[in-house]
Enzyme design. Structure first.
Site, short mmCIF file in Angstrom:
data_model
loop_
_atom_site.label_atom_id
_atom_site.label_comp_id
_atom_site.label_asym_id
_atom_site.label_seq_id
_atom_site.Cartn_x
_atom_site.Cartn_y
_atom_site.Cartn_z
N ASP A 1 3.01 10.46 8.13
CA ASP A 1 2.42 11.90 8.52
C ASP A 1 2.23 12.37 9.55
O ASP A 1 0.29 12.63 9.90
CB ASP A 1 2.44 12.72 7.68
CG ASP A 1 0.83 12.94 7.37
OD1 ASP A 1 1.05 11.41 7.08
OD2 ASP A 1 0.99 13.51 6.93
N HIS B 1 -8.37 6.41 5.72
CA HIS B 1 -7.49 6.61 4.29
C HIS B 1 -6.30 5.47 4.57
O HIS B 1 -6.24 4.48 3.33
CB HIS B 1 -7.36 7.62 4.08
CG HIS B 1 -7.94 8.66 4.37
ND1 HIS B 1 -8.75 9.40 2.92
CD2 HIS B 1 -7.95 9.61 4.86
CE1 HIS B 1 -9.23 9.77 2.80
NE2 HIS B 1 -9.35 10.41 4.02
C1 BDR Z 1 -4.01 11.59 3.26
O1 BDR Z 1 -3.74 12.90 3.69
C2 BDR Z 1 -3.40 12.69 5.05
O2 BDR Z 1 -4.13 14.47 5.63
C3 BDR Z 1 -4.37 11.74 5.58
O3 BDR Z 1 -3.29 11.07 6.84
C4 BDR Z 1 -3.99 10.72 4.42
O4 BDR Z 1 -2.65 10.25 4.65
C5 BDR Z 1 -5.97 11.55 2.37
O5 BDR Z 1 -5.81 12.44 1.62
CA CA Z 2 -1.26 10.09 6.45
#
Ligand code: BDR
Ligand code: CA
Length: 316
Positions: free
Chosen positions: A11, A241
């Site tokens: 995303d 992340h």
């Molecule tokens: C996850 O949430 C999204 O906002 C980031 O892209 C990542 O995949 C972190 O909690």
């Molecule tokens: Ca993400």
């Protein structure tokens, strides 16, 4: 050994963009396609963003739009995290292309690729698990035919980042996540327990971009507001992340895994809570019995993970 055949479910999303760049630059990874999901922005935005990034980098792989909403019934209403990823999902850099609604073909693409490459596909999912869960609903036999599933998601022994209980990707469609953990395929979750310790600060990011050239400079440019957000939240740099999960594909030795059956709460104040029943736990486990053993990364060699990202993304 041949290259890892990867489908990236995403995303984009600022940290997603770094992960996508890592995947296209890694010499041992063959990116077969990208499937998109709502999350950091609407699915129209995240699909447009994935296409924009790939085109900017001169890479031609199929992009399939996916879910626009969660499978979980009665989800609380939510706003997209524009304060983290910008209103366009990519830090509000200039993107010439409009976001348009498209037919949802992501689950079908996943199924077709898995059936065409039995035992070989590695799915890296770094958004809500909706597309994966829909693919399982449409064709449950694919669980047996997938190489493995690596996800960025969960908060097992640490507080969540969207509620005290839950990490954003799991919270955003907890029933889908429960289906993904419960299916008979190998899932490795790279959760907040580890990812919130993988940070790249502004100076380090720019040093990678200086070596890597214009493709990586685009990632650095779109990450600036994201770094500012994390700075205000007390982090010394951007939390990477999704790219941390991408590193697991080729460098599993840098991660310390624990194994057990995983359930996800999909109702109530604990919505999105990820709970592992450790494999050596004795005692009654009615809600976990019979589920496959999955894994999550409780710890890892944070410096080595960052070094690997710098190597791969900082190549000329
Ligand atoms: C996850 O949430 C999204 O906002 C980031 O892209 C990542 O995949 C972190 O909690
Ligand atoms: Ca993400």
């Amino acid at each position: 050994m041949g290259k890892h055949k990867v489908i990236f479910d995403t995303d984009p999303g600022v940290d997603d963009a770094l992960a996508l760049y890592y995947l296209i630059r890694h010499p041992q990874i063959e990116l077969l396609g990208v499937t998109t999901v709502f999350g950091n922005a609407s699915v129209a935005d995240t699909t447009r963003n994935a296409r924009f990034l790939l085109r900017s980098w001169g890479v031609s792989v199929p992009v399939h739009a996916g879910a626009a909403e969660a499978l979980t019934p009665d989800m609380p209403s939510e706003d997209y995290p524009t304060h983290i990823h910008g209103t366009n999902g990519l830090g509000d850099i200039d993107i010439p292309d409009p976001a348009v609604e498209e037919r949802d073909t992501a689950a079908r693409f996943l199924i077709d690729q898995v059936r065409a490459n039995p035992g070989q596909i590695r799915i890296l999912a770094v958004g809500r698990m909706t597309n994966l869960a829909r693919a399982l609903q449409m064709d449950p036999e694919i669980a047996d035919l997938v190489g493995d599933v690596v996800i960025m998601g969960g908060a097992f022994r640490v507080p969540g980042n969207i509620t005290p209980a839950a990490e954003a990707n799991i919270w955003g469609d907890p029933l889908a996540a429960d289906m993904v953990f419960g299916a008979d395929w190998h899932v490795t979750a790279i959760p907040l327990d580890l990812t919130t310790r993988t940070l790249i600060n502004r100076r380090e990011l720019q040093a990678i971009a200086d070596k890597g050239g214009p493709g990586m400079q685009l990632v650095a440019d779109l990450s600036q507001d994201y770094i500012a957000f994390y700075g205000q939240a007390g982090f010394d740099g951007m939390v990477i992340h999704d790219c941390c999960a991408a590193v697991f594909l080729t460098d599993p030795d840098l991660f310390r895994l624990v194994h057990g059956q995983v359930r996800v709460l999909w109702q109530g104040i604990g919505l999105g809570l990820t709970i592992m029943n450790p494999r050596d736990r004795k005692g009654p486990n009615a809600e976990w019995d019979g589920l496959p053993l999955q894994a999550y990364a409780q710890d890892g060699d944070v410096d080595a993970i960052i070094t690997r990202i710098a190597q791969v993304c900082g190549q000329e």
